[in-house]
Structure formats: C-alpha cells, structure tokens
Design a protein around this motif. Structure first.
Motif, PDB file in Angstrom:
ATOM      1  N   GLN A 235       0.822  -1.209   0.000  1.00  0.00           N
ATOM      2  CA  GLN A 235       0.000   0.000   0.000  1.00  0.00           C
ATOM      3  C   GLN A 235       0.861   1.267   0.000  1.00  0.00           C
ATOM      4  O   GLN A 235       0.757   2.107   0.888  1.00  0.00           O
ATOM      5  N   SER A 236       1.718   1.369  -1.002  1.00  0.00           N
ATOM      6  CA  SER A 236       2.560   2.553  -1.165  1.00  0.00           C
ATOM      7  C   SER A 236       2.439   3.039  -2.601  1.00  0.00           C
ATOM      8  O   SER A 236       2.515   2.246  -3.544  1.00  0.00           O
ATOM      9  N   CYS A 237       2.269   4.346  -2.759  1.00  0.00           N
ATOM     10  CA  CYS A 237       2.073   4.897  -4.101  1.00  0.00           C
ATOM     11  C   CYS A 237       3.316   4.750  -4.965  1.00  0.00           C
ATOM     12  O   CYS A 237       3.222   4.731  -6.198  1.00  0.00           O
ATOM     13  N   ASP A 238       4.502   4.649  -4.340  1.00  0.00           N
ATOM     14  CA  ASP A 238       5.742   4.526  -5.117  1.00  0.00           C
ATOM     15  C   ASP A 238       6.280   3.100  -5.125  1.00  0.00           C
ATOM     16  O   ASP A 238       7.442   2.873  -5.468  1.00  0.00           O
ATOM     17  N   ALA A 239       5.463   2.117  -4.768  1.00  0.00           N
ATOM     18  CA  ALA A 239       5.918   0.727  -4.731  1.00  0.00           C
ATOM     19  C   ALA A 239       6.345   0.258  -6.122  1.00  0.00           C
ATOM     20  O   ALA A 239       5.704   0.590  -7.128  1.00  0.00           O
ATOM     21  N   PRO A 240       7.422  -0.543  -6.210  1.00  0.00           N
ATOM     22  CA  PRO A 240       7.877  -1.069  -7.510  1.00  0.00           C
ATOM     23  C   PRO A 240       7.017  -2.241  -7.949  1.00  0.00           C
ATOM     24  O   PRO A 240       7.395  -3.405  -7.821  1.00  0.00           O
ATOM     25  N   THR A 241       5.856  -1.939  -8.493  1.00  0.00           N
ATOM     26  CA  THR A 241       4.837  -2.959  -8.757  1.00  0.00           C
ATOM     27  C   THR A 241       4.974  -3.641 -10.114  1.00  0.00           C
ATOM     28  O   THR A 241       4.331  -4.657 -10.364  1.00  0.00           O
ATOM     29  N   ARG A 242       5.785  -3.056 -11.012  1.00  0.00           N
ATOM     30  CA  ARG A 242       6.044  -3.683 -12.321  1.00  0.00           C
ATOM     31  C   ARG A 242       7.519  -4.059 -12.381  1.00  0.00           C
ATOM     32  O   ARG A 242       8.377  -3.187 -12.485  1.00  0.00           O
ATOM     33  N   MET A 243       7.819  -5.334 -12.299  1.00  0.00           N
ATOM     34  CA  MET A 243       9.206  -5.789 -12.389  1.00  0.00           C
ATOM     35  C   MET A 243       9.500  -6.192 -13.828  1.00  0.00           C
ATOM     36  O   MET A 243       8.893  -7.116 -14.364  1.00  0.00           O
ATOM     37  N   LEU A 244      10.442  -5.493 -14.442  1.00  0.00           N
ATOM     38  CA  LEU A 244      10.814  -5.745 -15.832  1.00  0.00           C
ATOM     39  C   LEU A 244      12.101  -6.564 -15.862  1.00  0.00           C
ATOM     40  O   LEU A 244      13.123  -6.145 -15.295  1.00  0.00           O
ATOM     41  N   VAL A 245      12.034  -7.730 -16.489  1.00  0.00           N
ATOM     42  CA  VAL A 245      13.183  -8.639 -16.514  1.00  0.00           C
ATOM     43  C   VAL A 245      13.492  -9.055 -17.949  1.00  0.00           C
ATOM     44  O   VAL A 245      12.590  -9.100 -18.799  1.00  0.00           O
ATOM     45  N   PRO A 246      14.757  -9.389 -18.261  1.00  0.00           N
ATOM     46  CA  PRO A 246      15.084  -9.854 -19.618  1.00  0.00           C
ATOM     47  C   PRO A 246      14.274 -11.101 -19.964  1.00  0.00           C
ATOM     48  O   PRO A 246      14.114 -12.004 -19.128  1.00  0.00           O
ATOM     49  N   LYS A 247      13.766 -11.149 -21.171  1.00  0.00           N
ATOM     50  CA  LYS A 247      12.894 -12.251 -21.585  1.00  0.00           C
ATOM     51  C   LYS A 247      13.552 -13.609 -21.368  1.00  0.00           C
ATOM     52  O   LYS A 247      12.908 -14.559 -20.895  1.00  0.00           O
TER      53      LYS A 247
END
Length: 476
Positions: free
Chosen positions: A278-290
């Motif tokens: 519940q944080s507005c700046d949380a890292p919610t999209r983790m982008l990783v090499p395919k």
C-alpha cells in the motif's frame, strides 16, 4: 487521550463539531470498529479556516529562529508520543507493529528532523543587483492526507508549511484518523500558537471539498488517488489557488541483465510488498530480460513465500491486512482480472491466506508473463501484487517503463553504475532509485504526468508553501 476522538482541534482548543455525526474507525485485522470519530461539515471547515486566517497575520511575521524553536518542540513531544502513534497506526490501518514503529511512526520523526535541518539552512531573501527577491508564506493551507502512510504525509506537509510561516487546516483520512488526532495532541502540547494548526475530521466530499473550494484558503496540498486529486483540483480552480498533489503510481523496476538476480529480484519483491503493498511509489512492475524470465519467477516465488502475513500485533508479522473491505475487494477483482487476461499466477491468488479466516488479508501474489497492456500492468492495485514483465532489450525496457500515465517513481538494478545512471536518465519519473538505496528525506518527492505536481521533503517542501516577491529598486 481517547476523549478527543469525537472532537476537532480548532483555534488552539479541542471543540465539538457544529453538527453531531460520527464515523466508525474499523480495525482491518478484526473487521470491527474500535472507536468513532466525528464527521465534520462545511461549518467546521469555516471555523477552522477563520482561525487559521486570523493567526496568519501574526505567525507569518515570526522569525526563522522562532519557527525553528517551535518545530524542535514539536519533535520533542512527537518523540514522547512515539509508541502511542505507532500503536494507533497499527490499529487503524493494520500495519504490523514492528513496521508501524520502524517505518510508519519513524517516517514522521524523520520528516520533522529533515525539515528542521532544511529550515536552518534556508535563505528567504536573495540579492540580485538592486533587486531583492524574497520568499514569503503563501497563506492559509488546506492539507488533505491519505491513510496508507498517515504520519509520513501529515508531517511532510505540516512541518514545511509551518517552517514557511503558513497556517494550516489538516484533514487526515477518515479511514485512519487516530494517528492524526494524536499528532494534533502533539501540536497542542508543544505550544503551537492558537489557529496556526487546526484539525477537522470527515469525508472527502464533506470536508475535503469544502477546504479545497474555500475562498480563504490560499493553497491545497493533497495526497491520494489520481481520481480524487482531479476532483480537488477542479474544486480549487474556481478560486485560482495553488494546488500541490502527490497522486498514484505504477512504478517500474528494471532488472538489467548484469544485475545479481538473487538479490535484485528478491529485494524487488520485498519493496513491492512493503506496507502490504500500500505505497504509491511501490515497484509494482518488475521488468526482466525475456531470456531470464523463468529464473526471475523462481527467485520471486521464494521471496514472496518467505513473507509472513498475520496479526499486526505479532512482532513476527511481515505483512498485515489491507486497510478496508473496499480495498480488499478491489484487489481480489484485479487478481481475478490478471488470471482471466492470461498472466501466469506464480504464487498467491484469490482469497485470504489459508491460516486466516478473518480480517482483510490478501495472499502475497506474483504474476509472470505479464504483457504491458494487461490491466494488472496498468492499474494501481495498492496491495501485495507484483507483475513480472519480460522485455527484449534495454531500449524495450525503457519504453515499457515509461508507457504509463503515471510517473511517481522508478527503480533500476545493475552491477554497473554507469549503465544504471544511463537508464535512469531516460525514465520519466520524479524519483529514480538505483540498486535499492537507503530512504533519503533530503531528496525531492513527487511525480510526473498523472502522479501529480509539486515536490515534498526537506527544502523542496518548504519551497512549495512560499510565494516569490521581487522588490525592484530595493538598493544595495
């Protein structure tokens, strides 16, 4: 002092509301109300704004040294009430008690300290030849704060406003208002002059809107959802007042190929799930090499399943419940949408954790194979739900990261600081964090795009509560 739960703090005194109406405050761990607060109205806002306006003529002329003394007294009393504040946050929003102490209550303390340090060094006047540029308090400020980091947002608005010489009316979230009442008790015990700080509880439509549209309010500082922020801005527009907003986020966390995945992915999960997501700046999209997507999912699964969800009063709990039934149902709906849209459910999912049958507890959830156009990759979920998104190359990662209406925060992980800095320069966000640094209350905080405008923390926060006046021909 539970006796103040049904009162407002106006003009240096605890007063009854103009009209009697109450709201339940629910403990999300038990789903039961543990106290009530009064629900304010326009009449209460009028009283509070009148008190703040009357106090402004005197407080705005106080010296920088006097305001420093005042803030240091506030900090001293805050520290004396530290445990009361932590317990209130735990009760009202379900934060595990250890986290409530070490992060929630400590955030208010840290912001007070950084504001004091910033005020000590702040220059309110600058010479430019024969012109003197002065920075003056903007006036009466309406402060509207959220439930997810109650003390963080209260203090990083109230402290710089007072440092600037403004007077304020605070409306804490009606969902988590008790810590705000204790903060008002702190201000009273610290001897803040009458009318300088005022508190009115109530709902956004009844109190927040009245504050935003009030003709005697010179500025609104709002933290909350983008939807509510738009309403506040439209309401404030009729009186052409300044509006500072810190709104939603859908922050990307780019794990570059040279990062140590065992560390970078695990810390990314912990960062996303901190404060139960519940944080507005949380890292919610983790982008990783395919090509390393499956490896990342394995690390993420282990990290998520190591977190303990349970009773906020238990010292060993890492995650508590989410704040309300409304929030719980929204998260469940978005988890269901993720499943229906074809994302891979790695761990977690619908319903409560198996060992819990009461409370608004959410299973820590990770989705893999998330496409950027999926709902869970675009909407702010505000719960312990992480979307892992594969990317082709660095350029693709940056494109996906920036492909959002939000721009509050972004994260970059790399073993090469030069590479991390290069990627950070391309990200459209108000804050970029490289390799999970320590929290820095002297850094600016605020967003690009629909994440808001204005900046908070330290001297950046003071600046937002000031008007700039140039006195031309002032002389040497």
């Amino acid at each position: 002092m539970r006796s103040n739960h049904l009162k407002f703090y106006i003009d240096g005194a605890w007063v009854d509301p103009v009209s009697a109406a109450t709201l339940d405050v629910v403990n999300p761990a038990t789903e039961e109300a543990f106290t009530k607060i009064s629900a304010g109205s326009k009449a209460d806002v009028d009283k509070a704004v009148a008190a703040a306006k009357a106090a402004f003529s005197t407080f705005s002329r106080t010296s920088q040294a006097d305001r420093l003394i005042l803030l240091k007294r506030v900090l001293q009393v805050y520290n004396e009430r530290f445990e009361d504040i932590a317990r209130a946050v735990s009760d009202e929003m379900g934060a595990p008690i250890g986290f409530a102490r070490e992060a929630q209550a400590a955030a208010g303390q840290a912001h007070m300290e950084s504001t004091i340090a910033a005020l000590e060094a702040y220059e309110f006047a600058e010479k430019r030849g024969t012109t003197t540029v002065v920075k003056e308090p903007i006036g009466v400020c309406a402060l509207i704060t959220p439930w997810n980091w109650p003390l963080n947002q209260i203090v990083c608005k109230v402290a710089p406003a007072l440092a600037a010489g403004c007077t304020v009316v605070l409306k804490p979230s009606e969902i988590a208002p008790i810590s705000g009442i204790i903060f008002a008790e702190v201000m009273d015990a610290a001897g803040v002059p009458r009318g300088v700080f005022n508190l009115v509880n109530g709902t956004g439509p009844d109190v927040g809107q009245s504050m935003a549209g009030h003709p005697d309010v010179d500025m609104v500082s709002f933290t909350g959802s983008t939807r509510a922020g738009i309403i506040v801005a439209k309401t404030a527009a009729d009186t052409v007042k300044r509006v500072a907003q810190e709104l939603g986020g859908k922050s990307p966390n780019i794990i570059l190929p040279d990062a140590d995945f065992s560390i970078a992915v695990a810390k990314g999960v912990q960062g996303c799930f901190s404060n139960t997501g519940q944080s507005c700046d949380a890292p919610t999209r983790m982008l990783v090499p395919k090509e390393r997507h499956d490896e990342a999912l394995d690390v993420a699964r282990v990290a998520a399943e190591a977190l303990r969800t349970g009773d906020p009063k238990a010292e060993e709990s890492d995650l508590g419940p989410v704040v309300s039934e409304v929030q719980y149902e929204k998260i469940q709906r978005l988890i269901q949408t993720g499943i229906e849209e074809g994302a891979t459910l790695v761990t977690g999912g619908l319903g409560r954790p198996e060992h819990l049958n009461r409370g608004y507890y959410v299973r820590p959830t990770i989705f893999g194979n998330v496409a950027p156009e999926m709902t869970i990759a675009r909407e702010e979920i505000f719960g312990p739900v992480l979307s892992v998104i594969p990317y082709q190359d660095e350029e693709d990662a940056i494109r996906i990261a920036n492909d959002t209406v939000y721009g509050l925060a972004a994260y970059v992980q790399s073993s090469s600081i030069e590479t991390a800095r290069r990627v950070a320069a391309e990200l459209r966000a108000g804050s970029v964090y490289i390799n999970y640094p320590d929290w820095d209350t002297s850094a600016s905080f605020g967003g690009y795009k629909q994440s808001g405008n204005g900046r908070e923390y330290a001297d950046f926060g003071i600046h937002d509560f000031l008007e700039i006046k140039s006195i031309v021909g002032y002389g040497k």
